[in-house]
Design an enzyme around this catalytic site. Structure first.
Site, mmCIF file in Angstrom:
data_model
loop_
_atom_site.group_PDB
_atom_site.id
_atom_site.type_symbol
_atom_site.label_atom_id
_atom_site.label_comp_id
_atom_site.label_asym_id
_atom_site.label_seq_id
_atom_site.Cartn_x
_atom_site.Cartn_y
_atom_site.Cartn_z
ATOM 1 N N ARG A 13 18.623 12.077 36.377
ATOM 2 C CA ARG A 13 19.298 13.360 36.164
ATOM 3 C C ARG A 13 20.750 13.221 35.748
ATOM 4 N NH1 ARG A 13 17.916 16.056 41.866
ATOM 5 N NH2 ARG A 13 18.201 13.903 42.487
ATOM 6 N N ASP A 122 14.642 16.113 41.055
ATOM 7 C CA ASP A 122 14.445 14.743 40.602
ATOM 8 C C ASP A 122 13.088 14.631 39.909
ATOM 9 O OD1 ASP A 122 14.300 12.014 40.223
ATOM 10 O OD2 ASP A 122 14.905 11.506 42.262
#
Length: 152
Positions: A13, A122
């Site tokens: 990310r 995530d």
């Protein structure tokens, strides 16, 4: 303006957010006003390149990730004006290690999402769709964060 994006291992990310934000800043001609980096709250992947799915997703939009994972260090809290993280766990970890009197403002990057998705999940254990969702989120957040700074 110094800007750091943080997440645990720093391979999915946050490097995506770093690359998208840098691309957005450059597109607006504001690159001289920012120092942009990303780091992880844990050292799981220090020195590793970003996850291939993050890189692949960004590349589809003409954005290249040029990043090697690193872990947040105490100096980051003095060097960066903003430290923006992806989820509540990382937010708590950052607040726990933030030195007293540091200048960094620590927030969820998703607080800037105009669609109200405060958590950037995530995608590591999921499919490519999670990376696409992350890309769309960090793109929206990048635009909105810059707008919140009244630099344009």
């Amino acid at each position: 303006m110094n800007y750091d994006l943080l997440k645990m291992g720093n391979i999915c990310r946050s490097p995506m957010a770093e690359a998208v934000f840098a691309h957005t800043v450059k597109k607006k001609g504001l690159e001289s006003q920012f120092r942009i980096d990303s780091a992880g709250t844990a050292g799981f992947h220090v020195g590793a390149s970003s996850d291939y799915r993050s890189a692949q997703t960004c590349k589809q939009y003409g954005i290249i990730i040029d990043h090697y994972a690193r872990q947040v260090v105490t100096q980051d809290f003095g060097e960066f004006d903003y430290i923006l993280c992806m989820d509540k766990s990382n937010l708590a970890d950052l607040k726990d290690i933030q030195p007293k009197g540091s200048k960094a403002i620590i927030k969820l990057f998703g607080e800037y999402d105009p669609q109200g998705e405060h958590i950037i999940r995530d995608p590591y254990y999921g499919g490519i769709d999670g990376f696409e969702k992350n890309f769309q989120q960090v793109t929206r957040c990048s635009e909105a964060f810059i707008k919140s700074l009244n630099l344009e």
